[in-house]
Design a protein around this motif. Structure first.
Motif, PDB file in Angstrom:
ATOM      1  N   UNK A  51      45.414  13.953 -77.180  1.00 44.94           N
ATOM      2  CA  UNK A  51      44.887  15.041 -76.864  1.00 44.94           C
ATOM      3  C   UNK A  51      43.960  15.103 -75.789  1.00 44.94           C
ATOM      4  N   UNK A  52      44.441  15.687 -75.091  1.00 45.60           N
ATOM      5  CA  UNK A  52      43.033  15.640 -73.647  1.00 45.60           C
ATOM      6  C   UNK A  52      42.069  16.450 -73.048  1.00 45.60           C
ATOM      7  N   UNK A  53      41.054  16.484 -72.830  1.00 44.76           N
ATOM      8  CA  UNK A  53      39.659  17.770 -72.793  1.00 44.76           C
ATOM      9  C   UNK A  53      38.998  17.487 -71.850  1.00 44.76           C
ATOM     10  N   UNK A  54      38.488  18.889 -71.456  1.00 41.29           N
ATOM     11  CA  UNK A  54      37.619  18.448 -70.293  1.00 41.29           C
ATOM     12  C   UNK A  54      37.692  19.698 -69.541  1.00 41.29           C
ATOM     13  N   UNK A  55      36.355  19.897 -68.533  1.00 41.61           N
ATOM     14  CA  UNK A  55      37.081  21.214 -67.859  1.00 41.61           C
ATOM     15  C   UNK A  55      37.383  21.492 -67.350  1.00 41.61           C
ATOM     16  N   UNK A  56      38.178  22.197 -66.607  1.00 42.90           N
ATOM     17  CA  UNK A  56      39.029  22.604 -65.294  1.00 42.90           C
ATOM     18  C   UNK A  56      37.975  22.899 -64.646  1.00 42.90           C
ATOM     19  N   UNK A  57      37.976  22.530 -62.934  1.00 39.35           N
ATOM     20  CA  UNK A  57      36.756  23.233 -62.356  1.00 39.35           C
ATOM     21  C   UNK A  57      37.834  22.687 -60.566  1.00 39.35           C
ATOM     22  N   UNK A  58      38.222  22.615 -60.952  1.00 39.28           N
ATOM     23  CA  UNK A  58      39.223  22.338 -59.454  1.00 39.28           C
ATOM     24  C   UNK A  58      40.778  21.669 -59.318  1.00 39.28           C
ATOM     25  N   UNK A  59      41.396  22.637 -58.553  1.00 42.98           N
ATOM     26  CA  UNK A  59      42.464  21.758 -58.304  1.00 42.98           C
ATOM     27  C   UNK A  59      43.007  20.788 -59.168  1.00 42.98           C
ATOM     28  N   UNK A  60      42.511  19.801 -58.584  1.00 47.43           N
ATOM     29  CA  UNK A  60      43.023  18.438 -58.682  1.00 47.43           C
ATOM     30  C   UNK A  60      42.729  18.357 -60.508  1.00 47.43           C
ATOM     31  N   UNK A  61      41.825  18.754 -61.029  1.00 51.77           N
ATOM     32  CA  UNK A  61      41.602  18.651 -62.325  1.00 51.77           C
ATOM     33  C   UNK A  61      43.053  19.805 -63.130  1.00 51.77           C
ATOM     34  N   UNK A  62      43.219  20.358 -62.075  1.00 52.39           N
ATOM     35  CA  UNK A  62      44.449  21.471 -62.726  1.00 52.39           C
ATOM     36  C   UNK A  62      45.792  20.749 -62.955  1.00 52.39           C
ATOM     37  N   UNK A  63      45.782  19.873 -61.559  1.00 52.56           N
ATOM     38  CA  UNK A  63      46.666  18.994 -61.717  1.00 52.56           C
ATOM     39  C   UNK A  63      47.390  18.433 -62.632  1.00 52.56           C
ATOM     40  N   UNK A  64      46.035  17.393 -62.981  1.00 54.03           N
ATOM     41  CA  UNK A  64      46.267  16.303 -63.735  1.00 54.03           C
ATOM     42  C   UNK A  64      46.172  16.825 -65.129  1.00 54.03           C
ATOM     43  N   UNK A  65      45.638  17.846 -65.447  1.00 47.98           N
ATOM     44  CA  UNK A  65      45.794  18.782 -66.811  1.00 47.98           C
ATOM     45  C   UNK A  65      47.658  19.469 -67.495  1.00 47.98           C
ATOM     46  N   UNK A  66      47.925  19.213 -65.850  1.00 53.54           N
ATOM     47  CA  UNK A  66      48.982  19.901 -66.196  1.00 53.54           C
ATOM     48  C   UNK A  66      50.463  19.048 -66.193  1.00 53.54           C
ATOM     49  N   UNK A  67      50.068  17.444 -65.791  1.00 53.10           N
ATOM     50  CA  UNK A  67      51.333  16.622 -65.463  1.00 53.10           C
ATOM     51  C   UNK A  67      50.938  15.919 -66.791  1.00 53.10           C
ATOM     52  N   UNK A  68      49.585  15.488 -67.219  1.00 50.14           N
ATOM     53  CA  UNK A  68      49.671  15.795 -68.837  1.00 50.14           C
ATOM     54  C   UNK A  68      50.227  16.076 -69.913  1.00 50.14           C
ATOM     55  N   UNK A  69      50.010  17.770 -70.399  1.00 46.11           N
ATOM     56  CA  UNK A  69      50.806  18.247 -70.840  1.00 46.11           C
ATOM     57  C   UNK A  69      52.496  18.008 -70.221  1.00 46.11           C
ATOM     58  N   UNK A  70      52.716  17.612 -69.167  1.00 49.30           N
ATOM     59  CA  UNK A  70      53.798  17.605 -68.916  1.00 49.30           C
ATOM     60  C   UNK A  70      54.594  16.105 -69.770  1.00 49.30           C
ATOM     61  N   UNK A  71      53.545  15.536 -69.766  1.00 48.47           N
ATOM     62  CA  UNK A  71      54.432  14.418 -70.866  1.00 48.47           C
ATOM     63  C   UNK A  71      53.983  14.198 -71.764  1.00 48.47           C
ATOM     64  N   UNK A  72      54.394  15.351 -71.977  1.00 46.70           N
ATOM     65  CA  UNK A  72      53.422  14.873 -73.835  1.00 46.70           C
ATOM     66  C   UNK A  72      51.954  15.278 -74.686  1.00 46.70           C
ATOM     67  N   UNK A  73      51.086  15.341 -74.054  1.00 45.98           N
ATOM     68  CA  UNK A  73      49.940  14.958 -74.584  1.00 45.98           C
ATOM     69  C   UNK A  73      49.721  16.376 -74.821  1.00 45.98           C
ATOM     70  N   UNK A  74      48.745  16.299 -75.927  1.00 43.34           N
ATOM     71  CA  UNK A  74      47.863  17.854 -75.820  1.00 43.34           C
ATOM     72  C   UNK A  74      46.318  17.909 -75.106  1.00 43.34           C
ATOM     73  N   UNK A  75      46.293  19.590 -75.252  1.00 37.82           N
ATOM     74  CA  UNK A  75      45.149  19.298 -73.213  1.00 37.82           C
ATOM     75  C   UNK A  75      44.420  20.880 -74.242  1.00 37.82           C
ATOM     76  N   UNK A  92      50.837  27.733 -65.199  1.00 40.25           N
ATOM     77  CA  UNK A  92      51.627  26.468 -65.432  1.00 40.25           C
ATOM     78  C   UNK A  92      52.081  25.282 -66.688  1.00 40.25           C
ATOM     79  N   UNK A  93      50.595  25.832 -67.335  1.00 33.97           N
ATOM     80  CA  UNK A  93      50.737  25.583 -69.084  1.00 33.97           C
ATOM     81  C   UNK A  93      52.135  26.275 -69.375  1.00 33.97           C
TER      82      UNK A  93
END
Length: 181
Positions: A51-75, A92-93
């Motif tokens: 499970x990955x965690x952190x603050x979403x403050x910009x579109x790049x971080x948002x893309x990383x979070x959604x990609x990680x979720x699509x790959x099966x990681x918890x968010x 997106x999620x």
């Protein structure tokens, strides 16, 4: 082959709520990691219970979070859900599966309506008005499969087994009277 349960997806308002969710997830056997970049080169990381965690403050971080979720990681994402970035994250999620808001336990709470995505609300409104699932899906420009998935996610949020029970729970929590036949 047994199906892995969906990875948790939480969007919370502040770091304190994120800590609460992360404590619960680590107690359930998830491994927490700060940031949304995946360390594993394998595409599917579902079995790692990461499970990955952190603050979403910009579109790049948002893309990383959604990609990680699509790959099966918890968010567990800290983000203002009223901001355009927050709404984009939730949308997106939600395309990947159920998303929990806040640190509350999932399923069946008194505010499950607040956890519904707009597609689920629209479908439940149409079902409450007497439409079939197929008619509601067509009216909302969704495939029947997507509509059925969204309704199944709504049933899980309300903690009920049938679509009829989900519609009744939705109307009850929204404060609308059920439609009489």
């Amino acid at each position: 082959m047994t199906r892995q349960p969906d990875a948790p997806r939480h969007v919370v308002a502040n770091p304190g709520d994120a800590d609460t969710v992360l404590r619960r997830l680590t107690r359930d056997g998830w491994v927490a990691r700060d940031g949304f970049a995946l360390p594993d080169p394998a595409w599917d990381v579902t079995g790692s219970r990461l499970v990955l965690h952190g603050r979403i403050g910009d579109p790049d971080t948002l893309q990383l979070a959604v990609l990680a979720a699509a790959r099966g990681a918890g968010i567990v994402a800290v983000c203002d859900t009223e901001s355009p970035l927050g709404r984009a994250l939730l949308d997106d999620l939600a395309r990947l599966g159920p998303v929990q808001h806040g640190a509350a336990e999932p399923a069946g709470g008194d505010n499950a309506v607040a956890d519904l995505v707009p597609e689920q609300r629209a479908l439940l409104d149409r079902l409450a008005a007497g439409d079939t699932i197929a008619a509601a899906a067509a009216a909302e420009f969704l495939s029947l499969r997507t509509a059925n998935r969204r309704i199944a996610e709504a049933r899980a949020l309300f903690g009920v087994r049938t679509t009829r029970e989900a519609v009744l729970a939705y109307l009850r929590q929204r404060g609308a009277p059920p439609r009489q036949h």
